[in-house]
Write a protein that holds these residues in place. Sequence first.
Motif, PDB file in Angstrom:
ATOM      1  N   MET A   1      -1.462  56.298  19.483  1.00  0.00           N
ATOM      2  CA  MET A   1      -1.600  55.714  20.808  1.00  0.00           C
ATOM      3  C   MET A   1      -0.538  56.313  21.724  1.00  0.00           C
ATOM      4  SD  MET A   1      -0.952  51.776  22.044  1.00  0.00           S
ATOM      5  CE  MET A   1      -1.938  51.165  20.727  1.00  0.00           C
ATOM      6  N   LEU A   2      -0.955  56.801  22.874  1.00  0.00           N
ATOM      7  CA  LEU A   2      -0.067  57.403  23.852  1.00  0.00           C
ATOM      8  C   LEU A   2       0.484  56.315  24.768  1.00  0.00           C
ATOM      9  CD1 LEU A   2       0.979  60.142  24.929  1.00  0.00           C
ATOM     10  CD2 LEU A   2      -1.042  60.214  26.393  1.00  0.00           C
ATOM     11  N   ILE A   3       1.813  56.285  24.919  1.00  0.00           N
ATOM     12  CA  ILE A   3       2.436  55.279  25.777  1.00  0.00           C
ATOM     13  C   ILE A   3       3.412  55.953  26.742  1.00  0.00           C
ATOM     14  CG2 ILE A   3       2.193  53.424  24.094  1.00  0.00           C
ATOM     15  CD1 ILE A   3       5.647  54.559  24.727  1.00  0.00           C
ATOM     16  N   ARG A   4       3.779  55.191  27.774  1.00  0.00           N
ATOM     17  CA  ARG A   4       4.820  55.604  28.712  1.00  0.00           C
ATOM     18  C   ARG A   4       5.811  54.449  28.807  1.00  0.00           C
ATOM     19  NH1 ARG A   4       1.879  56.874  33.294  1.00  0.00           N
ATOM     20  NH2 ARG A   4       1.486  58.877  32.332  1.00  0.00           N
ATOM     21  N   LEU A   5       7.078  54.740  28.557  1.00  0.00           N
ATOM     22  CA  LEU A   5       8.147  53.747  28.631  1.00  0.00           C
ATOM     23  C   LEU A   5       9.139  54.210  29.689  1.00  0.00           C
ATOM     24  CD1 LEU A   5      10.002  51.956  25.836  1.00  0.00           C
ATOM     25  CD2 LEU A   5      11.346  53.307  27.412  1.00  0.00           C
ATOM     26  N   THR A   6       9.482  53.317  30.597  1.00  0.00           N
ATOM     27  CA  THR A   6      10.476  53.609  31.620  1.00  0.00           C
ATOM     28  C   THR A   6      11.613  52.608  31.473  1.00  0.00           C
ATOM     29  OG1 THR A   6       8.735  54.379  33.117  1.00  0.00           O
ATOM     30  CG2 THR A   6      10.870  53.858  34.108  1.00  0.00           C
ATOM     31  N   TYR A   7      12.820  53.140  31.427  1.00  0.00           N
ATOM     32  CA  TYR A   7      13.986  52.268  31.303  1.00  0.00           C
ATOM     33  C   TYR A   7      15.082  52.727  32.254  1.00  0.00           C
ATOM     34  CZ  TYR A   7      16.762  55.770  28.895  1.00  0.00           C
ATOM     35  OH  TYR A   7      17.477  56.906  28.610  1.00  0.00           O
ATOM     36  N   ALA A   8      16.024  51.848  32.491  1.00  0.00           N
ATOM     37  CA  ALA A   8      17.216  52.175  33.278  1.00  0.00           C
ATOM     38  C   ALA A   8      18.438  51.794  32.461  1.00  0.00           C
ATOM     39  CB  ALA A   8      17.220  51.415  34.603  1.00  0.00           C
ATOM     40  N   SER A   9      19.529  52.482  32.714  1.00  0.00           N
ATOM     41  CA  SER A   9      20.822  52.119  32.137  1.00  0.00           C
ATOM     42  C   SER A   9      21.909  52.627  33.072  1.00  0.00           C
ATOM     43  CB  SER A   9      20.999  52.713  30.732  1.00  0.00           C
ATOM     44  OG  SER A   9      21.122  54.110  30.783  1.00  0.00           O
ATOM     45  N   ARG A  10      23.051  52.009  32.989  1.00  0.00           N
ATOM     46  CA  ARG A  10      24.190  52.433  33.810  1.00  0.00           C
ATOM     47  C   ARG A  10      25.010  53.437  32.996  1.00  0.00           C
ATOM     48  NH1 ARG A  10      23.648  49.231  38.010  1.00  0.00           N
ATOM     49  NH2 ARG A  10      22.826  47.152  37.688  1.00  0.00           N
ATOM     50  N   ALA A  11      25.387  54.520  33.660  1.00  0.00           N
ATOM     51  CA  ALA A  11      26.174  55.557  32.995  1.00  0.00           C
ATOM     52  C   ALA A  11      27.595  55.049  32.749  1.00  0.00           C
ATOM     53  CB  ALA A  11      26.203  56.808  33.858  1.00  0.00           C
ATOM     54  N   ARG A  12      28.075  55.312  31.550  1.00  0.00           N
ATOM     55  CA  ARG A  12      29.434  54.911  31.182  1.00  0.00           C
ATOM     56  C   ARG A  12      30.165  56.147  30.686  1.00  0.00           C
ATOM     57  NH1 ARG A  12      30.522  50.809  26.342  1.00  0.00           N
ATOM     58  NH2 ARG A  12      28.352  50.472  26.825  1.00  0.00           N
ATOM     59  N   ASN A  13      31.374  56.360  31.189  1.00  0.00           N
ATOM     60  CA  ASN A  13      32.212  57.477  30.741  1.00  0.00           C
ATOM     61  C   ASN A  13      31.458  58.804  30.798  1.00  0.00           C
ATOM     62  OD1 ASN A  13      34.245  55.583  30.136  1.00  0.00           O
ATOM     63  ND2 ASN A  13      33.415  55.287  28.086  1.00  0.00           N
ATOM     64  N   LEU A  14      30.834  59.064  31.926  1.00  0.00           N
ATOM     65  CA  LEU A  14      30.021  60.260  32.087  1.00  0.00           C
ATOM     66  C   LEU A  14      30.860  61.361  32.724  1.00  0.00           C
ATOM     67  CD1 LEU A  14      27.045  60.949  31.540  1.00  0.00           C
ATOM     68  CD2 LEU A  14      26.594  60.456  33.929  1.00  0.00           C
ATOM     69  N   ASP A  67      23.697  55.311  22.185  1.00  0.00           N
ATOM     70  CA  ASP A  67      24.521  56.301  22.883  1.00  0.00           C
ATOM     71  C   ASP A  67      25.551  55.570  23.747  1.00  0.00           C
ATOM     72  OD1 ASP A  67      25.558  58.233  24.699  1.00  0.00           O
ATOM     73  OD2 ASP A  67      23.703  59.388  24.603  1.00  0.00           O
ATOM     74  N   PRO A  68      26.844  55.802  23.524  1.00  0.00           N
ATOM     75  CA  PRO A  68      27.880  55.082  24.282  1.00  0.00           C
ATOM     76  C   PRO A  68      27.925  55.424  25.768  1.00  0.00           C
ATOM     77  CG  PRO A  68      28.870  56.774  22.903  1.00  0.00           C
ATOM     78  CD  PRO A  68      27.412  56.728  22.547  1.00  0.00           C
ATOM     79  N   ARG A  69      27.178  56.438  26.200  1.00  0.00           N
ATOM     80  CA  ARG A  69      27.154  56.784  27.634  1.00  0.00           C
ATOM     81  C   ARG A  69      26.222  55.877  28.425  1.00  0.00           C
ATOM     82  NH1 ARG A  69      26.201  63.055  26.298  1.00  0.00           N
ATOM     83  NH2 ARG A  69      24.635  61.971  25.047  1.00  0.00           N
ATOM     84  N   HIS A  70      25.486  55.006  27.726  1.00  0.00           N
ATOM     85  CA  HIS A  70      24.555  54.080  28.383  1.00  0.00           C
ATOM     86  C   HIS A  70      25.074  52.648  28.244  1.00  0.00           C
ATOM     87  CE1 HIS A  70      21.207  56.973  28.828  1.00  0.00           C
ATOM     88  NE2 HIS A  70      21.674  57.491  27.709  1.00  0.00           N
ATOM     89  N   GLN A  71      25.000  51.886  29.315  1.00  0.00           N
ATOM     90  CA  GLN A  71      25.276  50.443  29.232  1.00  0.00           C
ATOM     91  C   GLN A  71      24.257  49.707  30.089  1.00  0.00           C
ATOM     92  OE1 GLN A  71      29.337  50.086  30.616  1.00  0.00           O
ATOM     93  NE2 GLN A  71      28.683  49.497  32.645  1.00  0.00           N
ATOM     94  N   ASP A  72      24.059  48.447  29.803  1.00  0.00           N
ATOM     95  CA  ASP A  72      23.082  47.601  30.504  1.00  0.00           C
ATOM     96  C   ASP A  72      21.671  48.180  30.479  1.00  0.00           C
ATOM     97  OD1 ASP A  72      25.236  45.963  31.185  1.00  0.00           O
ATOM     98  OD2 ASP A  72      25.535  46.997  33.096  1.00  0.00           O
ATOM     99  N   PRO A  73      21.189  48.639  29.311  1.00  0.00           N
ATOM    100  CA  PRO A  73      19.836  49.189  29.272  1.00  0.00           C
ATOM    101  C   PRO A  73      18.786  48.097  29.494  1.00  0.00           C
ATOM    102  CG  PRO A  73      20.673  48.934  27.053  1.00  0.00           C
ATOM    103  CD  PRO A  73      21.799  48.583  27.986  1.00  0.00           C
ATOM    104  N   ALA A  74      17.697  48.490  30.169  1.00  0.00           N
ATOM    105  CA  ALA A  74      16.598  47.552  30.402  1.00  0.00           C
ATOM    106  C   ALA A  74      15.291  48.325  30.470  1.00  0.00           C
ATOM    107  CB  ALA A  74      16.809  46.787  31.707  1.00  0.00           C
ATOM    108  N   ILE A  75      14.293  47.860  29.739  1.00  0.00           N
ATOM    109  CA  ILE A  75      12.955  48.434  29.852  1.00  0.00           C
ATOM    110  C   ILE A  75      12.338  47.871  31.129  1.00  0.00           C
ATOM    111  CG2 ILE A  75      10.646  48.519  28.856  1.00  0.00           C
ATOM    112  CD1 ILE A  75      11.970  48.414  26.090  1.00  0.00           C
TER     113      ILE A  75
END
Length: 138
Positions: A1-14, A67-75
């Motif tokens: 099954m083909l899906i599309r997932l979109t998420y956001a996260s805040r960059a940390r220590n980038l 990945d520690p470079r991401h914080q507050d991830p949300a789908i």
Amino acid sequence: MLIRLTYASRARNLGPMDVKDILESSKRNNQALGVTGALCLSNGIFLQCLEGDRAVVNALYHRILLDPRHQDPAILDFDEVTHRQFSAWSMGLVSAVADNQSLFLKYASGPEFDPYQMRPVALRAFFNELIQNTRWIG
């Protein structure tokens, strides 16, 4: 099954080389997995769309969460799809540089682009417009 997932996260220590590293490793890994997509970076927020097999995209998203470079991830959006939107890219990158700023602001509910505040229909329209009207890196 083909899906599309979109998420956001805040960059940390980038750091300055991290975005380039993220793009290069994403392209390499995604191609091997059969995953396509796009990565946006604006105001310290990652907005990423991933397309592919449901189990593969799910496993990839769970790796991203570690990945520690991401914080507050949300789908922000998840949907079964009939075809890929980003079939040309294992991963494309667009940032809110001056050339793209007006498009990012078009979908902003306030003075700055904040994908956490966007509805799925707006996210889909945003990515559709990005494909047609922006300068991509990658």
